[in-house]
Design an enzyme around this catalytic site. Sequence first.
Site, PDB file in Angstrom:
ATOM      1  N   GLY A 293     -25.069 -32.747 -47.293  1.00 11.05           N
ATOM      2  CA  GLY A 293     -25.267 -34.173 -47.529  1.00 11.05           C
ATOM      3  C   GLY A 293     -25.262 -34.940 -46.228  1.00 11.05           C
ATOM      4  O   GLY A 293     -25.551 -34.384 -45.169  1.00 11.05           O
ATOM      5  N   SER A 294     -24.908 -36.201 -46.315  1.00  9.67           N
ATOM      6  CA  SER A 294     -25.047 -37.064 -45.140  1.00  9.67           C
ATOM      7  C   SER A 294     -23.887 -36.883 -44.145  1.00  9.67           C
ATOM      8  O   SER A 294     -22.801 -36.406 -44.508  1.00  9.67           O
ATOM      9  CB  SER A 294     -25.133 -38.523 -45.575  1.00  9.67           C
ATOM     10  OG  SER A 294     -23.914 -38.921 -46.135  1.00  9.67           O
TER      11      SER A 294
ATOM     12  N   CYS B 291     -33.616 -32.552 -45.157  1.00 14.55           N
ATOM     13  CA  CYS B 291     -32.789 -32.692 -43.952  1.00 14.55           C
ATOM     14  C   CYS B 291     -33.522 -32.196 -42.701  1.00 14.55           C
ATOM     15  O   CYS B 291     -33.258 -32.668 -41.607  1.00 14.55           O
ATOM     16  CB  CYS B 291     -31.447 -32.001 -44.130  1.00 14.55           C
ATOM     17  SG  CYS B 291     -31.600 -30.268 -44.553  1.00 14.55           S
TER      18      CYS B 291
ATOM     19  N   GLU C  83     -23.461 -28.809 -43.759  1.00 17.45           N
ATOM     20  CA  GLU C  83     -24.934 -28.862 -43.621  1.00 17.45           C
ATOM     21  C   GLU C  83     -25.313 -30.336 -43.782  1.00 17.45           C
ATOM     22  O   GLU C  83     -25.446 -30.827 -44.896  1.00 17.45           O
ATOM     23  CB  GLU C  83     -25.557 -27.975 -44.697  1.00 17.45           C
ATOM     24  CG  GLU C  83     -26.907 -27.417 -44.313  1.00 17.45           C
ATOM     25  CD  GLU C  83     -28.000 -28.449 -44.435  1.00 17.45           C
ATOM     26  OE1 GLU C  83     -28.285 -29.135 -43.419  1.00 17.45           O
ATOM     27  OE2 GLU C  83     -28.564 -28.592 -45.513  1.00 17.45           O
TER      28      GLU C  83
ATOM     29  N   ASN D 274     -31.263 -33.714 -53.048  1.00 21.06           N
ATOM     30  CA  ASN D 274     -32.660 -33.563 -52.597  1.00 21.06           C
ATOM     31  C   ASN D 274     -33.257 -32.197 -52.902  1.00 21.06           C
ATOM     32  O   ASN D 274     -34.454 -32.072 -53.082  1.00 21.06           O
ATOM     33  CB  ASN D 274     -32.796 -33.908 -51.109  1.00 21.06           C
ATOM     34  CG  ASN D 274     -31.962 -33.038 -50.223  1.00 21.06           C
ATOM     35  OD1 ASN D 274     -30.936 -32.511 -50.633  1.00 21.06           O
ATOM     36  ND2 ASN D 274     -32.379 -32.875 -48.979  1.00 21.06           N
TER      37      ASN D 274
ATOM     38  N   GLU E 178     -31.650 -41.491 -39.557  1.00 17.25           N
ATOM     39  CA  GLU E 178     -32.461 -40.546 -40.340  1.00 17.25           C
ATOM     40  C   GLU E 178     -33.256 -41.287 -41.411  1.00 17.25           C
ATOM     41  O   GLU E 178     -32.674 -41.962 -42.258  1.00 17.25           O
ATOM     42  CB  GLU E 178     -31.526 -39.535 -40.995  1.00 17.25           C
ATOM     43  CG  GLU E 178     -32.234 -38.442 -41.730  1.00 17.25           C
ATOM     44  CD  GLU E 178     -31.260 -37.453 -42.365  1.00 17.25           C
ATOM     45  OE1 GLU E 178     -30.069 -37.795 -42.489  1.00 17.25           O
ATOM     46  OE2 GLU E 178     -31.703 -36.365 -42.735  1.00 17.25           O
TER      47      GLU E 178
HETATM   48  P1  NAD Z   1     -25.087 -40.444 -49.667  1.00 17.79           P
HETATM   49  O1  NAD Z   1     -24.418 -40.067 -48.420  1.00 17.79           O
HETATM   50  O2  NAD Z   1     -24.580 -41.621 -50.422  1.00 17.79           O
HETATM   51  O3  NAD Z   1     -25.018 -39.219 -50.672  1.00 17.79           O
HETATM   52  C1  NAD Z   1     -25.402 -37.917 -50.332  1.00 17.79           C
HETATM   53  C2  NAD Z   1     -24.754 -36.955 -51.321  1.00 17.79           C
HETATM   54  O4  NAD Z   1     -23.368 -36.865 -51.074  1.00 17.79           O
HETATM   55  C3  NAD Z   1     -24.912 -37.369 -52.796  1.00 17.79           C
HETATM   56  O5  NAD Z   1     -25.389 -36.286 -53.552  1.00 17.79           O
HETATM   57  C4  NAD Z   1     -23.511 -37.750 -53.243  1.00 17.79           C
HETATM   58  O6  NAD Z   1     -23.215 -37.346 -54.572  1.00 17.79           O
HETATM   59  C5  NAD Z   1     -22.624 -36.989 -52.288  1.00 17.79           C
HETATM   60  N1  NAD Z   1     -21.385 -37.712 -52.005  1.00 17.79           N
HETATM   61  C6  NAD Z   1     -21.279 -39.013 -51.638  1.00 17.79           C
HETATM   62  N2  NAD Z   1     -19.984 -39.346 -51.464  1.00 17.79           N
HETATM   63  C7  NAD Z   1     -19.264 -38.222 -51.729  1.00 17.79           C
HETATM   64  C8  NAD Z   1     -17.885 -37.918 -51.721  1.00 17.79           C
HETATM   65  N3  NAD Z   1     -16.962 -38.825 -51.367  1.00 17.79           N
HETATM   66  N4  NAD Z   1     -17.494 -36.673 -52.077  1.00 17.79           N
HETATM   67  C9  NAD Z   1     -18.399 -35.732 -52.407  1.00 17.79           C
HETATM   68  N5  NAD Z   1     -19.726 -35.950 -52.411  1.00 17.79           N
HETATM   69  C10 NAD Z   1     -20.151 -37.188 -52.079  1.00 17.79           C
HETATM   70  O7  NAD Z   1     -26.608 -40.648 -49.320  1.00 17.79           O
HETATM   71  P2  NAD Z   1     -27.906 -40.971 -50.212  1.00 17.79           P
HETATM   72  O8  NAD Z   1     -28.236 -42.427 -50.179  1.00 17.79           O
HETATM   73  O9  NAD Z   1     -27.822 -40.305 -51.553  1.00 17.79           O
HETATM   74  O10 NAD Z   1     -29.004 -40.190 -49.385  1.00 17.79           O
HETATM   75  C11 NAD Z   1     -29.470 -40.617 -48.154  1.00 17.79           C
HETATM   76  C12 NAD Z   1     -28.682 -40.062 -47.001  1.00 17.79           C
HETATM   77  O11 NAD Z   1     -28.073 -38.836 -47.362  1.00 17.79           O
HETATM   78  C13 NAD Z   1     -29.602 -39.751 -45.846  1.00 17.79           C
HETATM   79  O12 NAD Z   1     -29.205 -40.502 -44.742  1.00 17.79           O
HETATM   80  C14 NAD Z   1     -29.442 -38.262 -45.598  1.00 17.79           C
HETATM   81  O13 NAD Z   1     -28.982 -38.000 -44.311  1.00 17.79           O
HETATM   82  C15 NAD Z   1     -28.349 -37.802 -46.469  1.00 17.79           C
HETATM   83  N6  NAD Z   1     -28.671 -36.599 -47.217  1.00 17.79           N
HETATM   84  C16 NAD Z   1     -28.732 -35.426 -46.542  1.00 17.79           C
HETATM   85  C17 NAD Z   1     -29.049 -34.279 -47.219  1.00 17.79           C
HETATM   86  C18 NAD Z   1     -29.154 -32.962 -46.525  1.00 17.79           C
HETATM   87  O14 NAD Z   1     -29.787 -32.059 -47.042  1.00 17.79           O
HETATM   88  N7  NAD Z   1     -28.554 -32.767 -45.367  1.00 17.79           N
HETATM   89  C19 NAD Z   1     -29.297 -34.320 -48.580  1.00 17.79           C
HETATM   90  C20 NAD Z   1     -29.235 -35.545 -49.241  1.00 17.79           C
HETATM   91  C21 NAD Z   1     -28.897 -36.683 -48.549  1.00 17.79           C
END
Ligand code: NAD
Length: 478
Positions: A228-229, A284, A250, A152, A381
């Site tokens: 990430g999530s 986020c 984070e 993002n 979220e």
């Molecule tokens: P997702 O959880 O599938 O992916 C989020 C990120 O995590 C991606 O960039 C992905 O490459 C990485 N990821 C996924 N599995 C991983 C693993 N096993 N090891 C390392 N990295 C991994 O979610 P999405 O559909 O891409 O995005 C939506 C959700 O993600 C939302 O619910 C949101 O909370 C969360 N998100 C949060 C942030 C943040 O800034 N906190 C940023 C992006 C997404």
Amino acid sequence: MYTEKIEMLINGRWCQGSEGKTQPLTNPATEDILTDVPHASESDLEEAIQASADGFKVWRDVTPLDRQAIMEKAARLMEDRIDDIAKTLTLEMGKPLAEAKGEMSFVIDATRWYGEEGKRAYGRLVPARVPGARQMVVKEPVGPACAFVAWNFPGTNVIRKVAGALAAGCSMLIKPSEETPGTAVAIARCFQDAGLPDGVLNVVFGVPDEVSRKVLGSWVPRKMSFTGSIPVGKHLQKLAADTMKRCTMELGGHSPVIVFEDADVEKALKVAAGFKYRNAGQVCISPTRFFIQDKAYKSFVDGFAERAQAIKVGNGMDDGVQMGPLIDARRLPIMEDFVSDAQTHGAKVVTGGERIGNQGYFYAPTVLSDVPDEAKIMNDEPFGPIAPITHFNTFDEVVERANSLPFGLASYVFTSDGDRAAKISQVLDTGLVGVNHPMVATPETPFGGVNESGYGSEGGIEGLDAFLRTKFITEMGV
Ligand code: NAD
């Protein structure tokens, strides 16, 4: 035109995956394939892990002043290349070009700030209880670090980890998102071209779960930082536990916005509506649960809808566009589900509530009113351009509702009453609180959540400290 060549950086060498595996990179605004993203093989990852171990031994002995000089040079190169990097960012991620440039300005600012702050990794002397003893507390780099970051903020998410690590004297092995690889590659090129020694910064791509299992299974990284999530964060923390790596997490948020009747409602609307649709709500710390005190409710909903309708949605490369697409097709049905679930709970769609067109992953800026706390969007979220609005009566009631979820990243309050501002800032269960303005993320201030939104800070002296460890040395007779 997407011009960035996507390569991995392993031990100072730009390369493709040794087994030739790749995945396509898609422009979310047009669905065009931009290029291919290489995947690291197992042996590529082993080489990158070893490079980060070797790079650490070199970099930890470089003085903070010399580290800062390289970081300053990298920041200047980013300034020279900002137009090209911002285009790469917009093409792969979708946000408007002006936002992409703004993000790169943050990246440059953070690089400089951390470079300077690295000079201030102070320890202390503690008066000894034993005559003749000298007791020292010293800060040293925690070791080789690794990071996994989401798509993002393709620049910000990367630099918060990279610059923090480099300033502290750590090497960094990072896996940026495969959905936004070019921005990270362009940033890494600036560091390499600025003279960063080989192996200090390594960049890999691949199947996220395979890469994170391999890297976190190794004893070499002593620190893991993730953006990430929440579910992925929990999974990675478990993987990191076997080798006792320190973690900074984070994770996601679900930020309440509380508007009291005494607030300047026009100002609250301007700030909150502008912030809500930034990055198409894929932030986020995006405002995601709007609690408006009864008397201000109607004018707030009407004003918010007016502002949402005025937003120009489109390809981020086009002039005047204020909001781009969602990152991927998978996010569209999730938005649709949030809206239909809210409607079945009695909410009204004031504006939006549907996909725009059928090419590119565009979703209309949406306002939902009368959304009960039980609706899915008030609990999961949204990570999209939907603003669910509800009303409240008393201070205690709104605090309880705002604090009722396991998230704890950001919260926002609008009031003109100083006592109320002070009181609510103390009781909101979040790591960040914005009163009458939303600027909770700067290079010099700590950014991070509590509860399931994670722990640890990025930015501020805390962000440097995250890459340092503490050693106590006591000496006698020397
Ligand atoms: P997702 O959880 O599938 O992916 C989020 C990120 O995590 C991606 O960039 C992905 O490459 C990485 N990821 C996924 N599995 C991983 C693993 N096993 N090891 C390392 N990295 C991994 O979610 P999405 O559909 O891409 O995005 C939506 C959700 O993600 C939302 O619910 C949101 O909370 C969360 N998100 C949060 C942030 C943040 O800034 N906190 C940023 C992006 C997404």
